[in-house]
Design a protein around this motif. Structure first.
Motif, PDB file in Angstrom:
ATOM      1  N   TRP A  36      39.035  47.255  34.780  1.00  0.00           N
ATOM      2  CA  TRP A  36      39.866  48.447  34.950  1.00  0.00           C
ATOM      3  C   TRP A  36      38.949  49.671  34.975  1.00  0.00           C
ATOM      4  O   TRP A  36      38.009  49.770  34.171  1.00  0.00           O
ATOM      5  N   PHE A  37      39.254  50.551  35.891  1.00  0.00           N
ATOM      6  CA  PHE A  37      38.558  51.820  36.019  1.00  0.00           C
ATOM      7  C   PHE A  37      39.611  52.917  36.025  1.00  0.00           C
ATOM      8  O   PHE A  37      40.797  52.657  36.224  1.00  0.00           O
ATOM      9  N   ARG A  38      39.172  54.150  35.833  1.00  0.00           N
ATOM     10  CA  ARG A  38      40.102  55.265  35.909  1.00  0.00           C
ATOM     11  C   ARG A  38      39.421  56.487  36.498  1.00  0.00           C
ATOM     12  O   ARG A  38      38.202  56.627  36.411  1.00  0.00           O
ATOM     13  N   GLY A  42      39.456  65.775  39.405  1.00  0.00           N
ATOM     14  CA  GLY A  42      38.209  66.511  39.386  1.00  0.00           C
ATOM     15  C   GLY A  42      37.043  65.776  38.756  1.00  0.00           C
ATOM     16  O   GLY A  42      35.959  66.353  38.602  1.00  0.00           O
ATOM     17  N   LYS A  43      37.240  64.514  38.397  1.00  0.00           N
ATOM     18  CA  LYS A  43      36.175  63.745  37.761  1.00  0.00           C
ATOM     19  C   LYS A  43      35.859  62.495  38.576  1.00  0.00           C
ATOM     20  O   LYS A  43      36.647  62.051  39.392  1.00  0.00           O
ATOM     21  N   GLU A  44      34.700  61.924  38.304  1.00  0.00           N
ATOM     22  CA  GLU A  44      34.319  60.695  38.971  1.00  0.00           C
ATOM     23  C   GLU A  44      35.063  59.509  38.348  1.00  0.00           C
ATOM     24  O   GLU A  44      35.474  59.549  37.190  1.00  0.00           O
ATOM     25  N   ARG A  45      35.190  58.464  39.137  1.00  0.00           N
ATOM     26  CA  ARG A  45      35.787  57.236  38.636  1.00  0.00           C
ATOM     27  C   ARG A  45      34.897  56.648  37.550  1.00  0.00           C
ATOM     28  O   ARG A  45      33.670  56.615  37.702  1.00  0.00           O
ATOM     29  N   GLU A  46      35.491  56.171  36.464  1.00  0.00           N
ATOM     30  CA  GLU A  46      34.698  55.635  35.367  1.00  0.00           C
ATOM     31  C   GLU A  46      35.219  54.266  34.929  1.00  0.00           C
ATOM     32  O   GLU A  46      36.395  53.949  35.053  1.00  0.00           O
ATOM     33  N   VAL A  93      44.322  58.161  37.110  1.00  0.00           N
ATOM     34  CA  VAL A  93      44.775  57.036  37.925  1.00  0.00           C
ATOM     35  C   VAL A  93      43.937  55.831  37.510  1.00  0.00           C
ATOM     36  O   VAL A  93      42.706  55.905  37.488  1.00  0.00           O
ATOM     37  N   TYR A  94      44.602  54.741  37.180  1.00  0.00           N
ATOM     38  CA  TYR A  94      43.924  53.536  36.719  1.00  0.00           C
ATOM     39  C   TYR A  94      43.895  52.501  37.838  1.00  0.00           C
ATOM     40  O   TYR A  94      44.925  52.210  38.453  1.00  0.00           O
ATOM     41  N   TYR A  95      42.695  51.959  38.064  1.00  0.00           N
ATOM     42  CA  TYR A  95      42.475  50.998  39.139  1.00  0.00           C
ATOM     43  C   TYR A  95      42.049  49.648  38.569  1.00  0.00           C
ATOM     44  O   TYR A  95      41.225  49.576  37.653  1.00  0.00           O
ATOM     45  N   CYS A  96      42.569  48.617  39.161  1.00  0.00           N
ATOM     46  CA  CYS A  96      42.141  47.259  38.885  1.00  0.00           C
ATOM     47  C   CYS A  96      41.095  46.876  39.936  1.00  0.00           C
ATOM     48  O   CYS A  96      41.229  47.266  41.102  1.00  0.00           O
ATOM     49  N   ALA A  97      40.082  46.129  39.526  1.00  0.00           N
ATOM     50  CA  ALA A  97      39.024  45.753  40.451  1.00  0.00           C
ATOM     51  C   ALA A  97      38.503  44.363  40.118  1.00  0.00           C
ATOM     52  O   ALA A  97      38.528  43.952  38.954  1.00  0.00           O
ATOM     53  N   ALA A  98      38.025  43.663  41.122  1.00  0.00           N
ATOM     54  CA  ALA A  98      37.492  42.314  40.936  1.00  0.00           C
ATOM     55  C   ALA A  98      36.039  42.251  41.379  1.00  0.00           C
ATOM     56  O   ALA A  98      35.657  42.882  42.370  1.00  0.00           O
ATOM     57  N   SER A  99      35.275  41.472  40.632  1.00  0.00           N
ATOM     58  CA  SER A  99      33.860  41.370  40.932  1.00  0.00           C
ATOM     59  C   SER A  99      33.355  39.999  40.506  1.00  0.00           C
ATOM     60  O   SER A  99      34.097  39.198  39.944  1.00  0.00           O
ATOM     61  N   THR A 100      32.092  39.749  40.756  1.00  0.00           N
ATOM     62  CA  THR A 100      31.539  38.447  40.408  1.00  0.00           C
ATOM     63  C   THR A 100      31.164  38.358  38.934  1.00  0.00           C
ATOM     64  O   THR A 100      31.196  37.271  38.358  1.00  0.00           O
ATOM     65  N   THR A 101      30.820  39.481  38.320  1.00  0.00           N
ATOM     66  CA  THR A 101      30.325  39.470  36.947  1.00  0.00           C
ATOM     67  C   THR A 101      30.956  40.588  36.140  1.00  0.00           C
ATOM     68  O   THR A 101      30.952  41.739  36.567  1.00  0.00           O
ATOM     69  N   ALA A 102      31.472  40.268  34.973  1.00  0.00           N
ATOM     70  CA  ALA A 102      32.080  41.285  34.126  1.00  0.00           C
ATOM     71  C   ALA A 102      31.029  42.148  33.427  1.00  0.00           C
ATOM     72  O   ALA A 102      31.214  43.348  33.271  1.00  0.00           O
ATOM     73  N   ARG A 103      29.945  41.535  33.023  1.00  0.00           N
ATOM     74  CA  ARG A 103      28.949  42.232  32.197  1.00  0.00           C
ATOM     75  C   ARG A 103      28.362  43.454  32.889  1.00  0.00           C
ATOM     76  O   ARG A 103      28.034  44.438  32.233  1.00  0.00           O
ATOM     77  N   THR A 104      28.212  43.393  34.209  1.00  0.00           N
ATOM     78  CA  THR A 104      27.586  44.507  34.921  1.00  0.00           C
ATOM     79  C   THR A 104      28.586  45.335  35.711  1.00  0.00           C
ATOM     80  O   THR A 104      28.195  46.147  36.551  1.00  0.00           O
ATOM     81  N   MET A 105      29.867  45.162  35.445  1.00  0.00           N
ATOM     82  CA  MET A 105      30.857  45.861  36.247  1.00  0.00           C
ATOM     83  C   MET A 105      30.792  47.368  36.038  1.00  0.00           C
ATOM     84  O   MET A 105      31.247  48.131  36.896  1.00  0.00           O
ATOM     85  N   ASN A 106      30.239  47.804  34.916  1.00  0.00           N
ATOM     86  CA  ASN A 106      30.108  49.243  34.705  1.00  0.00           C
ATOM     87  C   ASN A 106      28.920  49.825  35.461  1.00  0.00           C
ATOM     88  O   ASN A 106      28.731  51.046  35.471  1.00  0.00           O
ATOM     89  N   ILE A 107      28.148  48.976  36.092  1.00  0.00           N
ATOM     90  CA  ILE A 107      26.958  49.426  36.809  1.00  0.00           C
ATOM     91  C   ILE A 107      27.064  49.134  38.309  1.00  0.00           C
ATOM     92  O   ILE A 107      26.781  50.006  39.142  1.00  0.00           O
ATOM     93  N   ILE A 108      27.475  47.917  38.639  1.00  0.00           N
ATOM     94  CA  ILE A 108      27.536  47.493  40.032  1.00  0.00           C
ATOM     95  C   ILE A 108      28.973  47.610  40.523  1.00  0.00           C
ATOM     96  O   ILE A 108      29.880  47.038  39.927  1.00  0.00           O
ATOM     97  N   PRO A 109      29.210  48.345  41.579  1.00  0.00           N
ATOM     98  CA  PRO A 109      30.591  48.521  42.074  1.00  0.00           C
ATOM     99  C   PRO A 109      31.255  47.190  42.395  1.00  0.00           C
ATOM    100  O   PRO A 109      30.632  46.312  42.989  1.00  0.00           O
TER     101      PRO A 109
END
Length: 123
Positions: A36-38, A42-46, A93-109
């Motif tokens: 989950w991201f938000r 006026g701010k970047e997605r985090e 605004v809260y976004y759901c996202a899928a990726s290959t790895t959870a551990r690096t999801m805060n770094i790799i889009p």
């Protein structure tokens, strides 16, 4: 290919709770980590939180630790974000996202994104 649809957003008073849901389509959903991201005005997605494909590992941003809980039910192709003790600064605004790895999801889009659901916390 994974399609993601968020729901559960709304208006809540400070101190209240909301539960966001992310419904996924695609046979391979259970192979993906989900996060989950938000994004506030006026701010970047985090990054907010992420969960591994098995559900065995979870990760949280410092700002939500102890208040938010991410979980998933692969048989339902669903991921949830339970948000407690909400603060006005959680408005976004809260976004759901899928990726290959959870551990690096805060770094790799992530690879796939939903359209988002609005969460507004009033003071």
């Amino acid at each position: 290919q994974v399609q993601l649809v968020e729901s559960g957003g709304g208006l809540v008073q400070a101190g209240g709770s909301l539960r966001l849901s992310c419904a996924a389509s695609g046979r391979t959903f259970s192979r993906y980590a989900v996060g989950w991201f938000r994004q506030a005005p006026g701010k970047e997605r985090e990054f907010v939180a992420a969960i591994s494909w098995s559900g065995g590992n979870t990760y949280y941003a410092d700002s939500v630790k102890g208040r938010f809980t991410i979980s998933r039910v692969n048989t339902n192709n669903a991921v949830y974000l339970q948000m407690n003790s909400l603060k006005p600064e959680d408005t976004a605004v809260y976004y759901c996202a899928a990726s290959t790895t959870a551990r690096t999801m805060n770094i790799i889009p992530p690879l796939y994104w939903g359209q988002g659901t609005q969460v507004t916390v009033s003071s």
